[in-house]
Design a protein around this motif. Structure first.
Motif, PDB file in Angstrom:
ATOM      1  N   TYR A 113       0.831  -1.203   0.000  1.00 54.81           N
ATOM      2  CA  TYR A 113       0.000   0.000   0.000  1.00 54.81           C
ATOM      3  C   TYR A 113       0.869   1.257   0.000  1.00 54.81           C
ATOM      4  CZ  TYR A 113      -3.310   3.511   1.694  1.00 54.81           C
ATOM      5  OH  TYR A 113      -4.058   4.655   1.852  1.00 54.81           O
ATOM      6  N   ARG A 114       1.888   1.268   0.833  1.00 53.27           N
ATOM      7  CA  ARG A 114       2.790   2.423   0.869  1.00 53.27           C
ATOM      8  C   ARG A 114       3.596   2.530  -0.418  1.00 53.27           C
ATOM      9  NH1 ARG A 114       5.809   1.669   6.525  1.00 53.27           N
ATOM     10  NH2 ARG A 114       7.038   3.393   5.670  1.00 53.27           N
ATOM     11  N   PHE A 115       3.919   1.389  -1.015  1.00 52.48           N
ATOM     12  CA  PHE A 115       4.669   1.369  -2.275  1.00 52.48           C
ATOM     13  C   PHE A 115       3.859   1.994  -3.407  1.00 52.48           C
ATOM     14  CE2 PHE A 115       6.126  -0.995  -6.124  1.00 52.48           C
ATOM     15  CZ  PHE A 115       7.439  -0.576  -6.135  1.00 52.48           C
ATOM     16  N   SER A 116       2.534   1.886  -3.330  1.00 50.42           N
ATOM     17  CA  SER A 116       1.674   2.413  -4.389  1.00 50.42           C
ATOM     18  C   SER A 116       1.489   3.925  -4.313  1.00 50.42           C
ATOM     19  CB  SER A 116       0.304   1.731  -4.327  1.00 50.42           C
ATOM     20  OG  SER A 116      -0.381   2.095  -3.131  1.00 50.42           O
ATOM     21  N   ARG A 117       2.048   4.572  -3.268  1.00 47.17           N
ATOM     22  CA  ARG A 117       1.920   6.019  -3.080  1.00 47.17           C
ATOM     23  C   ARG A 117       0.450   6.441  -3.145  1.00 47.17           C
ATOM     24  NH1 ARG A 117       6.500   8.791  -3.404  1.00 47.17           N
ATOM     25  NH2 ARG A 117       5.363  10.052  -1.894  1.00 47.17           N
ATOM     26  N   PRO A 118      -0.308   6.244  -2.052  1.00 41.88           N
ATOM     27  CA  PRO A 118      -1.762   6.485  -2.058  1.00 41.88           C
ATOM     28  C   PRO A 118      -2.182   7.868  -2.550  1.00 41.88           C
ATOM     29  CG  PRO A 118      -1.081   5.374  -0.052  1.00 41.88           C
ATOM     30  CD  PRO A 118       0.177   5.744  -0.761  1.00 41.88           C
ATOM     31  N   HIS A 119      -1.357   8.871  -2.309  1.00 37.39           N
ATOM     32  CA  HIS A 119      -1.769  10.213  -2.742  1.00 37.39           C
ATOM     33  C   HIS A 119      -1.844  10.299  -4.269  1.00 37.39           C
ATOM     34  CE1 HIS A 119       2.606  10.593  -3.196  1.00 37.39           C
ATOM     35  NE2 HIS A 119       2.374  11.624  -3.983  1.00 37.39           N
ATOM     36  N   THR A 120      -1.018   9.528  -4.989  1.00 40.23           N
ATOM     37  CA  THR A 120      -1.117   9.521  -6.450  1.00 40.23           C
ATOM     38  C   THR A 120      -2.358   8.758  -6.903  1.00 40.23           C
ATOM     39  OG1 THR A 120       0.248   7.519  -6.635  1.00 40.23           O
ATOM     40  CG2 THR A 120       1.388   9.628  -6.617  1.00 40.23           C
ATOM     41  N   ILE A 121      -2.772   7.748  -6.144  1.00 40.93           N
ATOM     42  CA  ILE A 121      -4.002   7.023  -6.467  1.00 40.93           C
ATOM     43  C   ILE A 121      -5.202   7.959  -6.358  1.00 40.93           C
ATOM     44  CG2 ILE A 121      -5.550   5.188  -5.708  1.00 40.93           C
ATOM     45  CD1 ILE A 121      -3.121   3.572  -4.906  1.00 40.93           C
ATOM     46  N   ARG A 122      -5.208   8.772  -5.320  1.00 44.75           N
ATOM     47  CA  ARG A 122      -6.314   9.731  -5.166  1.00 44.75           C
ATOM     48  C   ARG A 122      -6.369  10.679  -6.349  1.00 44.75           C
ATOM     49  NH1 ARG A 122      -4.695   9.330   0.379  1.00 44.75           N
ATOM     50  NH2 ARG A 122      -3.275  11.106   0.154  1.00 44.75           N
ATOM     51  N   GLY A 123      -5.200  11.096  -6.836  1.00 50.06           N
ATOM     52  CA  GLY A 123      -5.170  11.967  -8.008  1.00 50.06           C
ATOM     53  C   GLY A 123      -5.712  11.283  -9.244  1.00 50.06           C
ATOM     54  N   THR A 124      -5.374  10.004  -9.426  1.00 47.66           N
ATOM     55  CA  THR A 124      -5.884   9.253 -10.579  1.00 47.66           C
ATOM     56  C   THR A 124      -7.405   9.122 -10.516  1.00 47.66           C
ATOM     57  OG1 THR A 124      -3.822   8.006 -10.731  1.00 47.66           O
ATOM     58  CG2 THR A 124      -5.752   7.067 -11.797  1.00 47.66           C
ATOM     59  N   LEU A 125      -7.917   8.779  -9.333  1.00 40.86           N
ATOM     60  CA  LEU A 125      -9.367   8.641  -9.180  1.00 40.86           C
ATOM     61  C   LEU A 125     -10.083   9.973  -9.397  1.00 40.86           C
ATOM     62  CD1 LEU A 125      -9.528   6.237  -6.105  1.00 40.86           C
ATOM     63  CD2 LEU A 125      -9.797   5.665  -8.528  1.00 40.86           C
ATOM     64  N   LEU A 126      -9.481  11.043  -8.910  1.00 38.58           N
ATOM     65  CA  LEU A 126     -10.093  12.361  -9.101  1.00 38.58           C
ATOM     66  C   LEU A 126     -10.138  12.723 -10.585  1.00 38.58           C
ATOM     67  CD1 LEU A 126     -11.219  14.950  -7.847  1.00 38.58           C
ATOM     68  CD2 LEU A 126      -8.865  15.803  -7.669  1.00 38.58           C
ATOM     69  N   ALA A 127      -9.073  12.411 -11.321  1.00 34.93           N
ATOM     70  CA  ALA A 127      -9.053  12.699 -12.757  1.00 34.93           C
ATOM     71  C   ALA A 127     -10.122  11.886 -13.489  1.00 34.93           C
ATOM     72  CB  ALA A 127      -7.678  12.386 -13.324  1.00 34.93           C
ATOM     73  N   CYS A 128     -10.290  10.616 -13.082  1.00 38.78           N
ATOM     74  CA  CYS A 128     -11.326   9.789 -13.700  1.00 38.78           C
ATOM     75  C   CYS A 128     -12.717  10.373 -13.443  1.00 38.78           C
ATOM     76  CB  CYS A 128     -11.262   8.366 -13.152  1.00 38.78           C
ATOM     77  SG  CYS A 128      -9.768   7.463 -13.603  1.00 38.78           S
ATOM     78  N   GLY A 129     -12.972  10.755 -12.212  1.00 32.80           N
ATOM     79  CA  GLY A 129     -14.283  11.297 -11.867  1.00 32.80           C
ATOM     80  C   GLY A 129     -14.597  12.588 -12.589  1.00 32.80           C
ATOM     81  N   THR A 130     -13.627  13.478 -12.658  1.00 33.04           N
ATOM     82  CA  THR A 130     -13.860  14.752 -13.336  1.00 33.04           C
ATOM     83  C   THR A 130     -14.036  14.559 -14.837  1.00 33.04           C
ATOM     84  OG1 THR A 130     -11.453  15.085 -13.413  1.00 33.04           O
ATOM     85  CG2 THR A 130     -12.650  16.119 -11.605  1.00 33.04           C
ATOM     86  N   GLY A 131     -13.285  13.602 -15.409  1.00 35.34           N
ATOM     87  CA  GLY A 131     -13.442  13.340 -16.843  1.00 35.34           C
ATOM     88  C   GLY A 131     -14.817  12.813 -17.177  1.00 35.34           C
ATOM     89  N   VAL A 132     -15.304  11.869 -16.374  1.00 35.23           N
ATOM     90  CA  VAL A 132     -16.637  11.321 -16.595  1.00 35.23           C
ATOM     91  C   VAL A 132     -17.694  12.397 -16.380  1.00 35.23           C
ATOM     92  CG1 VAL A 132     -18.330   9.662 -15.751  1.00 35.23           C
ATOM     93  CG2 VAL A 132     -15.951   8.970 -16.051  1.00 35.23           C
ATOM     94  N   GLY A 133     -17.521  13.189 -15.338  1.00 35.84           N
ATOM     95  CA  GLY A 133     -18.487  14.255 -15.079  1.00 35.84           C
ATOM     96  C   GLY A 133     -18.550  15.259 -16.213  1.00 35.84           C
ATOM     97  N   ARG A 134     -17.408  15.600 -16.763  1.00 35.61           N
ATOM     98  CA  ARG A 134     -17.390  16.532 -17.896  1.00 35.61           C
ATOM     99  C   ARG A 134     -18.107  15.952 -19.110  1.00 35.61           C
ATOM    100  NH1 ARG A 134     -16.947  21.886 -19.076  1.00 35.61           N
ATOM    101  NH2 ARG A 134     -16.217  22.141 -21.226  1.00 35.61           N
ATOM    102  N   ALA A 135     -17.874  14.662 -19.350  1.00 37.93           N
ATOM    103  CA  ALA A 135     -18.520  14.021 -20.501  1.00 37.93           C
ATOM    104  C   ALA A 135     -20.031  13.972 -20.330  1.00 37.93           C
ATOM    105  CB  ALA A 135     -17.962  12.609 -20.685  1.00 37.93           C
ATOM    106  N   LEU A 136     -20.483  13.718 -19.110  1.00 38.30           N
ATOM    107  CA  LEU A 136     -21.911  13.658 -18.867  1.00 38.30           C
ATOM    108  C   LEU A 136     -22.567  15.025 -18.969  1.00 38.30           C
ATOM    109  CD1 LEU A 136     -22.060  11.110 -15.898  1.00 38.30           C
ATOM    110  CD2 LEU A 136     -22.604  10.709 -18.319  1.00 38.30           C
ATOM    111  N   ILE A 137     -21.845  16.062 -18.593  1.00 41.53           N
ATOM    112  CA  ILE A 137     -22.396  17.421 -18.703  1.00 41.53           C
ATOM    113  C   ILE A 137     -22.587  17.787 -20.176  1.00 41.53           C
ATOM    114  CG2 ILE A 137     -21.864  19.855 -18.354  1.00 41.53           C
ATOM    115  CD1 ILE A 137     -20.528  19.058 -15.721  1.00 41.53           C
TER     116      ILE A 137
END
Length: 255
Positions: A113-137
């Motif tokens: 878990y520490r090796f995966s650098r959790p803060h970068t995972i949060r950034g990836t998930l945030l980018a996915c969410g914003t991209g989908v939200g933009r497409a739906l708008i």
């Protein structure tokens, strides 16, 4: 003069009474205890308080009696703390217990878990969410298709997380000497993850991400994913190491 002398004696007599009534404190511990020195009227003279020339302003010009000497000395001797060696309590050496399989598994999962650098995972998930939200708008009619597209979207998120693990893992492997100084909490730098395990995770995540995108998405998406993974790896892999160049490093991080 008699009145002044009487007033000057009051603090000294009060100090003597407090010195006689004060209990002897002791400090807890296994090898030492603290006691306070005390003195009787027959102690060695001259006393430190008077030997150094200290005399209360109220008593200047008067003869200092033994009782006054005792009172002045008592007030000072209460602050003198002497360390006395004491017998250490019996202590038995306890042999460390071998870690259980469950604790080993938990430690391994934590290091991954520490090796995966959790803060970068949060950034990836945030980018996915914003991209989908933009497409739906932009295409509100696609909202009705969300239940049908959700499984494929989750597979895409998994591929992105594997690609993220590949990139941050490569960075930690090649920057371990720097991380020992700047980021000693990372698993490889801290010595809680072996380089062999780190390489296994990096290779597995890289190949797994590519396989997922190749199987479930179009050729264009696969090529974009491959390009991003390669650029993310070259950010840290010598001799290229794009992180050495400010512009290339900024574009790689913002990709």
């Amino acid at each position: 003069d008699s009145l002044a002398m009487a007033v000057g004696l009051l603090p000294l007599l009060s100090g003597a009474a407090m010195a006689m009534q004060a209990p002897t404190p002791r400090c807890g511990g296994t090898t030492s205890s603290l006691t306070f020195q005390s003195s009787s009227i027959a102690s060695k003279a001259p006393f430190a308080a008077l030997e150094n020339g200290y005399v209360s302003p109220m008593l200047q010009g008067f003869t200092i009696s033994p009782l006054q000497r005792f009172a002045a000395h008592s007030r000072r001797s209460r602050a003198v703390c002497v360390m006395q060696d004491g017998p250490a309590e019996d202590s038995k050496e306890v042999e460390p217990k071998a870690p259980s399989p469950s604790s080993k598994a938990g430690s391994t999962l934590e290091s991954i878990y520490r090796f995966s650098r959790p803060h970068t995972i949060r950034g990836t998930l945030l980018a996915c969410g914003t991209g989908v939200g933009r497409a739906l708008i932009e295409t509100p009619s696609a909202i009705a298709l969300i239940p049908a597209l959700m499984p494929r979207a989750l597979i895409g998120v998994l591929a992105l997380l594997l690609g993220n693990l590949f990139i941050v893992g490569i960075n930690q492997i090649y920057d371990v000497e720097i991380d020992v100084v700047n980021k000693p909490f990372l698993p490889i730098a801290a010595g809680i993850m072996t380089p062999q395990l780190a390489w296994a995770l990096v290779v597995a995540s890289g190949l797994g991400g590519l396989a997922i995108v190749k199987t479930f998405f179009s050729t264009l998406i696969f090529r974009l994913y491959l390009f991003g993974t390669v650029i993310g790896g070259l950010y840290s892999v010598p001799p290229i190491q794009l992180k050495r160049f400010p512009l290339a490093a900024g574009l790689t991080i913002a990709r």
